[in-house]
Scaffold this motif. Sequence first.
Motif, PDB file in Angstrom:
ATOM      1  N   THR A 124      22.313 101.314  23.793  1.00 35.25           N
ATOM      2  CA  THR A 124      23.056 101.545  24.778  1.00 35.25           C
ATOM      3  C   THR A 124      23.726 100.414  25.241  1.00 35.25           C
ATOM      4  O   THR A 124      24.898 100.254  26.718  1.00 35.25           O
ATOM      5  CB  THR A 124      22.005 101.397  26.115  1.00 35.25           C
ATOM      6  N   ALA A 125      23.732  98.729  24.540  1.00 37.59           N
ATOM      7  CA  ALA A 125      24.666  98.167  24.531  1.00 37.59           C
ATOM      8  C   ALA A 125      26.268  98.086  24.469  1.00 37.59           C
ATOM      9  O   ALA A 125      26.158  98.803  23.194  1.00 37.59           O
ATOM     10  CB  ALA A 125      23.987  96.888  24.028  1.00 37.59           C
ATOM     11  N   ALA A 126      26.703  97.617  25.504  1.00 36.44           N
ATOM     12  CA  ALA A 126      28.482  98.529  24.403  1.00 36.44           C
ATOM     13  C   ALA A 126      29.650  96.656  24.401  1.00 36.44           C
ATOM     14  O   ALA A 126      30.370  96.817  23.906  1.00 36.44           O
ATOM     15  CB  ALA A 126      28.913  98.720  25.535  1.00 36.44           C
ATOM     16  N   ALA A 127      28.408  95.663  24.896  1.00 33.66           N
ATOM     17  CA  ALA A 127      29.036  94.101  24.472  1.00 33.66           C
ATOM     18  C   ALA A 127      27.970  93.167  25.129  1.00 33.66           C
ATOM     19  O   ALA A 127      27.463  93.197  26.098  1.00 33.66           O
ATOM     20  CB  ALA A 127      30.154  93.951  25.771  1.00 33.66           C
ATOM     21  N   LEU A 128      27.931  91.756  24.228  1.00 31.53           N
ATOM     22  CA  LEU A 128      26.978  90.718  25.313  1.00 31.53           C
ATOM     23  C   LEU A 128      27.191  89.561  24.699  1.00 31.53           C
ATOM     24  O   LEU A 128      28.650  89.188  23.986  1.00 31.53           O
ATOM     25  CB  LEU A 128      26.202  91.275  23.512  1.00 31.53           C
ATOM     26  N   ALA A 129      27.515  88.566  25.365  1.00 30.41           N
ATOM     27  CA  ALA A 129      28.191  87.060  25.428  1.00 30.41           C
ATOM     28  C   ALA A 129      26.940  86.359  26.256  1.00 30.41           C
ATOM     29  O   ALA A 129      25.907  86.539  27.066  1.00 30.41           O
ATOM     30  CB  ALA A 129      29.305  87.098  26.678  1.00 30.41           C
ATOM     31  N   VAL A 130      26.563  84.692  25.223  1.00 34.33           N
ATOM     32  CA  VAL A 130      26.021  84.014  24.849  1.00 34.33           C
ATOM     33  C   VAL A 130      26.726  82.806  25.896  1.00 34.33           C
ATOM     34  O   VAL A 130      26.923  82.695  24.384  1.00 34.33           O
ATOM     35  CB  VAL A 130      24.707  83.653  24.139  1.00 34.33           C
ATOM     36  N   SER A 135      27.501  75.660  23.430  1.00 34.11           N
ATOM     37  CA  SER A 135      27.609  76.418  22.896  1.00 34.11           C
ATOM     38  C   SER A 135      28.422  78.029  22.817  1.00 34.11           C
ATOM     39  O   SER A 135      27.589  78.101  24.034  1.00 34.11           O
ATOM     40  CB  SER A 135      27.276  77.061  21.527  1.00 34.11           C
ATOM     41  N   ALA A 136      28.908  78.924  21.941  1.00 33.77           N
ATOM     42  CA  ALA A 136      29.364  80.563  23.034  1.00 33.77           C
ATOM     43  C   ALA A 136      29.247  81.662  22.070  1.00 33.77           C
ATOM     44  O   ALA A 136      30.086  81.331  20.981  1.00 33.77           O
ATOM     45  CB  ALA A 136      30.032  80.226  24.012  1.00 33.77           C
ATOM     46  N   PHE A 137      29.272  82.597  22.035  1.00 37.78           N
ATOM     47  CA  PHE A 137      29.550  84.064  21.084  1.00 37.78           C
ATOM     48  C   PHE A 137      29.561  85.077  22.322  1.00 37.78           C
ATOM     49  O   PHE A 137      28.818  85.280  23.174  1.00 37.78           O
ATOM     50  CB  PHE A 137      28.420  83.291  19.441  1.00 37.78           C
ATOM     51  N   ALA A 138      30.531  86.331  21.645  1.00 44.09           N
ATOM     52  CA  ALA A 138      30.793  87.073  22.113  1.00 44.09           C
ATOM     53  C   ALA A 138      30.619  87.922  21.792  1.00 44.09           C
ATOM     54  O   ALA A 138      31.132  87.987  20.380  1.00 44.09           O
ATOM     55  CB  ALA A 138      31.631  87.126  22.963  1.00 44.09           C
ATOM     56  N   LEU A 139      29.776  89.461  21.279  1.00 44.08           N
ATOM     57  CA  LEU A 139      29.748  90.365  20.865  1.00 44.08           C
ATOM     58  C   LEU A 139      30.386  91.781  21.470  1.00 44.08           C
ATOM     59  O   LEU A 139      30.622  92.144  23.188  1.00 44.08           O
ATOM     60  CB  LEU A 139      28.546  90.181  19.893  1.00 44.08           C
ATOM     61  N   ALA A 140      31.413  92.737  20.708  1.00 43.28           N
ATOM     62  CA  ALA A 140      32.185  94.090  21.820  1.00 43.28           C
ATOM     63  C   ALA A 140      31.392  95.153  20.243  1.00 43.28           C
ATOM     64  O   ALA A 140      31.908  94.725  18.743  1.00 43.28           O
ATOM     65  CB  ALA A 140      33.067  93.514  21.798  1.00 43.28           C
ATOM     66  N   TRP A 147      31.674  94.105  16.539  1.00 43.45           N
ATOM     67  CA  TRP A 147      32.867  92.781  15.555  1.00 43.45           C
ATOM     68  C   TRP A 147      32.279  91.745  16.804  1.00 43.45           C
ATOM     69  O   TRP A 147      31.762  91.543  18.032  1.00 43.45           O
ATOM     70  CB  TRP A 147      33.514  93.077  16.540  1.00 43.45           C
ATOM     71  N   LEU A 148      32.113  90.326  16.342  1.00 43.14           N
ATOM     72  CA  LEU A 148      32.491  88.351  16.688  1.00 43.14           C
ATOM     73  C   LEU A 148      33.797  88.999  17.840  1.00 43.14           C
ATOM     74  O   LEU A 148      34.094  89.509  16.880  1.00 43.14           O
ATOM     75  CB  LEU A 148      31.818  87.766  15.950  1.00 43.14           C
ATOM     76  N   THR A 149      33.617  88.362  18.695  1.00 44.40           N
ATOM     77  CA  THR A 149      34.726  88.130  19.629  1.00 44.40           C
ATOM     78  C   THR A 149      35.177  87.384  19.765  1.00 44.40           C
ATOM     79  O   THR A 149      36.412  86.267  19.702  1.00 44.40           O
ATOM     80  CB  THR A 149      35.121  88.526  20.768  1.00 44.40           C
ATOM     81  N   GLN A 150      33.833  85.860  19.207  1.00 44.43           N
ATOM     82  CA  GLN A 150      34.099  84.488  20.142  1.00 44.43           C
ATOM     83  C   GLN A 150      32.831  83.557  19.539  1.00 44.43           C
ATOM     84  O   GLN A 150      32.056  84.880  18.906  1.00 44.43           O
ATOM     85  CB  GLN A 150      33.864  84.374  21.833  1.00 44.43           C
ATOM     86  N   PRO A 151      32.974  83.039  18.705  1.00 40.59           N
ATOM     87  CA  PRO A 151      34.072  82.062  19.025  1.00 40.59           C
ATOM     88  C   PRO A 151      35.191  81.923  17.895  1.00 40.59           C
ATOM     89  O   PRO A 151      36.329  81.694  17.209  1.00 40.59           O
ATOM     90  CB  PRO A 151      33.434  80.723  18.720  1.00 40.59           C
ATOM     91  N   LEU A 152      34.929  83.254  16.935  1.00 42.06           N
ATOM     92  CA  LEU A 152      35.753  84.153  16.195  1.00 42.06           C
ATOM     93  C   LEU A 152      36.089  85.519  15.876  1.00 42.06           C
ATOM     94  O   LEU A 152      34.836  85.840  16.699  1.00 42.06           O
ATOM     95  CB  LEU A 152      35.744  82.951  14.462  1.00 42.06           C
ATOM     96  N   GLU A 153      36.675  85.553  15.117  1.00 43.06           N
ATOM     97  CA  GLU A 153      36.792  87.258  15.331  1.00 43.06           C
ATOM     98  C   GLU A 153      36.588  87.729  13.792  1.00 43.06           C
ATOM     99  O   GLU A 153      36.884  87.027  13.050  1.00 43.06           O
ATOM    100  CB  GLU A 153      38.490  87.715  15.912  1.00 43.06           C
ATOM    101  N   ASP A 154      35.611  88.793  14.022  1.00 43.14           N
ATOM    102  CA  ASP A 154      35.023  89.063  12.823  1.00 43.14           C
ATOM    103  C   ASP A 154      33.954  90.141  12.595  1.00 43.14           C
ATOM    104  O   ASP A 154      33.076  90.429  14.159  1.00 43.14           O
ATOM    105  CB  ASP A 154      34.592  87.951  11.422  1.00 43.14           C
ATOM    106  N   ARG A 155      34.030  91.075  11.441  1.00 40.63           N
ATOM    107  CA  ARG A 155      32.933  91.933  11.847  1.00 40.63           C
ATOM    108  C   ARG A 155      31.531  91.715  11.746  1.00 40.63           C
ATOM    109  O   ARG A 155      30.805  90.555  10.766  1.00 40.63           O
ATOM    110  CB  ARG A 155      32.780  93.169  10.793  1.00 40.63           C
ATOM    111  N   ALA A 156      30.779  92.495  12.635  1.00 38.34           N
ATOM    112  CA  ALA A 156      29.418  91.048  12.483  1.00 38.34           C
ATOM    113  C   ALA A 156      28.356  92.805  11.873  1.00 38.34           C
ATOM    114  O   ALA A 156      28.595  94.013  11.844  1.00 38.34           O
ATOM    115  CB  ALA A 156      29.230  91.570  14.175  1.00 38.34           C
ATOM    116  N   ARG A 253      27.340  87.815  11.178  1.00 35.88           N
ATOM    117  CA  ARG A 253      28.690  88.008  10.414  1.00 35.88           C
ATOM    118  C   ARG A 253      27.932  89.074   9.310  1.00 35.88           C
ATOM    119  O   ARG A 253      27.320  88.786   8.848  1.00 35.88           O
ATOM    120  CB  ARG A 253      29.481  86.814  10.051  1.00 35.88           C
ATOM    121  N   SER A 254      29.354  89.781   9.101  1.00 37.94           N
ATOM    122  CA  SER A 254      28.609  90.873   8.449  1.00 37.94           C
ATOM    123  C   SER A 254      29.026  90.769   7.394  1.00 37.94           C
ATOM    124  O   SER A 254      30.187  89.897   6.539  1.00 37.94           O
ATOM    125  CB  SER A 254      29.193  92.265   8.367  1.00 37.94           C
ATOM    126  N   LYS A 255      27.648  90.355   5.603  1.00 39.45           N
ATOM    127  CA  LYS A 255      28.632  89.960   4.819  1.00 39.45           C
ATOM    128  C   LYS A 255      28.752  91.581   3.522  1.00 39.45           C
ATOM    129  O   LYS A 255      28.813  91.438   2.310  1.00 39.45           O
ATOM    130  CB  LYS A 255      27.641  88.843   3.803  1.00 39.45           C
TER     131      LYS A 255
END
Length: 380
Positions: A124-130, A135-140, A147-156, A253-255
């Motif tokens: 049910t989640a579409a985005a999450l920011a902490v 510090s801070a990070f955001a996911l979408a 995807w991580l959108t903060q502090p950098l752009e990368d696949r989660a 981050r996805s490995k």
Amino acid sequence: VVERTERGWRLVPQGARADESRILGLLDQFSPLVAQRALRGSPEQPLDDAAFGLSPEQGSLTLLADGRSTTILFGDQTPVGEERYAKRADRPEVYVISGSLGDESDVLPEQFRDPYLIPVTGWTAAALAVATQTSAFALAHRGEAWWLTQPLEDRADRNAVTTLVNRLGSLRIARFMEDAPPVERLAEWGFDHPKAELRVTMTEAPGPVSVFFGKTLPDAPGMVYAKRSDEQALYAVAASDVDALLIDPHGLRSKACFEFFTSQVAKIELQSGQTRWTAVKQDGQWKEEGPGTPLDATRVEDFLNTAADLRLGGFVEDAPAALGRYGLDAPFGILTIWIAGTDAPQRLLIGGPIEKTGNRYGRIEGRPAVVRLPEPVTTL
């Protein structure tokens, strides 16, 4: 009283979120509510409600549905078994029903409140920011991926994000502090400089909801104050549960070098040095592209299983200015995987060797970082 609203079940009059699982459990017992026995009197000898604890009744439960009201009156327990006498307020019969309905209704109003601070799941989640004070990070959620959108752009990593979101969704309210706390006391509880703020966007919600975590409770060092942006109520939650949400975003981050199931693959192309080969799946059989020579299906499946299991050895540089130093301006090798039903393939670029190791530098197309590839890449 609990009432179904556009925002779900709410307690009346305070408007607090109700425990939907408890309410649905009660309602399920009405689908239908079947008596084990019916006791009927006669005009000459009518039933004495008082003999069954129904005059006055021990309690009642009223349902309003489709504009009609139905009230069940609860009486005494039966002498044998775990049943209870009951009747409809508009009927003369006395029934024997399971005692669970009366027992589950006979609780304090607080026990009908939703015990979770913000019920949310990975579905049910579409985005999450902490955000914390340092510090801070955001996911979408984009398409089928996080995807991580903060502090950098990368696949989660999907599993890591799902674990984090489910951890948030299972955060229980330890105490209901106040239903209408005065605004002038918010600083007293630490909300002027919160320990952390989480902003959650859910797929079917009109907008994001923020959750703030404040100071430690004076009488409970293991708890902190908590408050939602869309509710007046003040809560307390376990500090350890909050700390479990404040993780290092780099661990999300996805490995994975690729994201596919082997049964989904329609085409493979591998360029390694001066060698290139391409395999396509036609009518359920793997063939060499061009001449159409049949290939050993077992070897192809083994190759795909190896590719699907490839995990990065680490991240070397997140925003590389020059790819030449990693041998990625003209890659040594390229592995391309096409998934059936999709236009854009997944592509792994294989660069130069890393000194004193059996690894190579690499890059996953669509992700900016230069990475350290695992040793199995050299044997593909």
